[in-house]
Design a protein around this motif. Structure first.
Motif, PDB file in Angstrom:
ATOM      1  N   GLY A 198       0.846  -1.319   0.069  1.00 59.60           N
ATOM      2  CA  GLY A 198      -0.106  -0.029   0.246  1.00 59.60           C
ATOM      3  C   GLY A 198       0.714   1.183   0.028  1.00 59.60           C
ATOM      4  O   GLY A 198       0.517   2.215  -0.610  1.00 59.60           O
ATOM      5  N   ASP A 199       1.950   1.281   0.779  1.00 56.82           N
ATOM      6  CA  ASP A 199       2.838   2.399   0.832  1.00 56.82           C
ATOM      7  C   ASP A 199       3.635   2.839  -0.535  1.00 56.82           C
ATOM      8  O   ASP A 199       3.559   3.744  -1.003  1.00 56.82           O
ATOM      9  N   LEU A 200       3.886   1.584  -1.158  1.00 55.61           N
ATOM     10  CA  LEU A 200       4.371   1.749  -2.508  1.00 55.61           C
ATOM     11  C   LEU A 200       3.534   2.267  -3.671  1.00 55.61           C
ATOM     12  O   LEU A 200       3.679   3.044  -4.292  1.00 55.61           O
ATOM     13  N   GLU A 201       2.102   1.585  -3.499  1.00 53.88           N
ATOM     14  CA  GLU A 201       1.316   2.166  -4.412  1.00 53.88           C
ATOM     15  C   GLU A 201       1.105   3.565  -4.251  1.00 53.88           C
ATOM     16  O   GLU A 201       0.677   4.473  -5.212  1.00 53.88           O
ATOM     17  N   ARG A 202       0.728   4.189  -2.984  1.00 55.44           N
ATOM     18  CA  ARG A 202       0.621   5.517  -2.746  1.00 55.44           C
ATOM     19  C   ARG A 202       1.648   6.534  -3.165  1.00 55.44           C
ATOM     20  O   ARG A 202       1.452   7.541  -3.593  1.00 55.44           O
ATOM     21  N   HIS A 203       2.955   5.826  -3.234  1.00 61.33           N
ATOM     22  CA  HIS A 203       4.076   6.759  -3.514  1.00 61.33           C
ATOM     23  C   HIS A 203       4.369   6.790  -5.068  1.00 61.33           C
ATOM     24  O   HIS A 203       5.314   7.336  -5.286  1.00 61.33           O
ATOM     25  N   LEU A 204       3.560   6.091  -5.959  1.00 63.59           N
ATOM     26  CA  LEU A 204       4.016   6.121  -7.256  1.00 63.59           C
ATOM     27  C   LEU A 204       3.667   7.457  -7.673  1.00 63.59           C
ATOM     28  O   LEU A 204       2.600   8.118  -7.412  1.00 63.59           O
ATOM     29  N   PRO A 205       4.528   8.055  -8.573  1.00 63.15           N
ATOM     30  CA  PRO A 205       3.977   9.409  -9.252  1.00 63.15           C
ATOM     31  C   PRO A 205       2.707   9.223 -10.131  1.00 63.15           C
ATOM     32  O   PRO A 205       2.400   8.143 -10.593  1.00 63.15           O
TER      33      PRO A 205
END
Length: 265
Positions: free
Chosen positions: A29-36
């Motif tokens: 979830g953290d990686l998904e949220r921080h994608l540009p």
């Protein structure tokens, strides 16, 4: 190495590695949220890209409760460097590792219960052969960072020291000894006043057989009391140590590497 270059070919996967470079141990979830914005995709799409990176061993994972944490695994890239780069540019590789440490100093700390450093690589040697190397003090300088020697009482509760010359730069205690699959030790760095002030952390070697003549080696370094001097310093040493260990286990020949710097005396 084809899978490494194929995994790096996609910009979304490179961005995921960038995110882990900035802060290790992120959840899906953290990686998904921080994608540009220009790389936004479904959760399933992020999972697919992470699976490609895992298959190339550029990312490794660790379950903590119900969550899976993702870690940048630099060991395969170190092997690429050993093959084509280190002869000419070892100091620059060290600088890149130092840059990672510097970036980590600015980021938000991970969940305290999540491991701080996780490295994983596959070795074309049996689990027993790898175990025989890491539990033989005579072989320590053939693969350890800075060609350190070691002195160990090989039993649970026994002491272990890593030395440079006559000076112990790491001291610890054997916490678990399960041949040929698991070795856990406490880790108290002493190579500088800054790290010596830290509480001991913990290092675990896990060896899993893969078929009859190969194994997966996972090294977990955790148990830090937050963002410590030791947690930042070990980033540079473990990839080299694991790369040299793999070379030694597969070929029987030590891989000599001149250090670009030495710990403070």
């Amino acid at each position: 190495m084809d899978d490494i270059f194929a995994a790096l070919a996609h910009p979304a996967r490179r961005r995921l590695l960038d995110l882990l470079f900035e802060r290790d141990g992120r959840t899906l979830g953290d990686l998904e949220r921080h994608l540009p914005q220009d790389m936004q995709m479904t959760r399933f799409g992020v999972m697919k890209h992470l699976r490609v990176l895992e298959d190339a061993h550029l990312v490794t994972t660790r379950k903590v409760g119900r969550e899976k944490h993702h870690y940048l695994n630099p060991a395969p890239l170190q092997l690429v460097a050993d093959r084509w780069i280190s002869r000419y540019a070892a100091p620059f590789l060290r600088a890149m590792s130092d840059l990672k440490t510097h970036l980590e100093e600015r980021t938000t700390p991970m969940t305290p219960s999540a491991p701080r450093h996780v490295y994983e690589l596959y070795i074309r040697a049996t689990a027993q052969a790898v175990w025989d190397i890491i539990t033989d003090d005579a072989k320590t300088p053939l693969y350890q960072h800075f060609n350190m020697t070691s002195r160990t009482d090989w039993r649970v509760g026994g002491s272990i020291e890593f030395l440079m010359g006559d000076r112990a730069v790491i001291a610890g205690e054997i916490l678990a000894l399960e041949p040929p699959q698991r070795l856990t030790m406490s880790f108290h760095a002493r190579w500088s006043p800054e790290v010596a002030a830290d509480k001991p952390s913990r290092v675990t070697w896990e060896i899993t057989p893969v078929g009859t003549d190969a194994c997966k080696l996972t090294l977990v370094h955790d148990g830090f009391d937050g963002e410590t001097a030791t947690s930042k310093a070990v980033v540079s040493g473990w990839p080299e140590t694991l790369s040299r260990l793999k070379t030694l286990a597969e070929t029987g020949i030590p891989f000599a590497m001149e250090p670009a710097y030495a710990p403070a005396g």
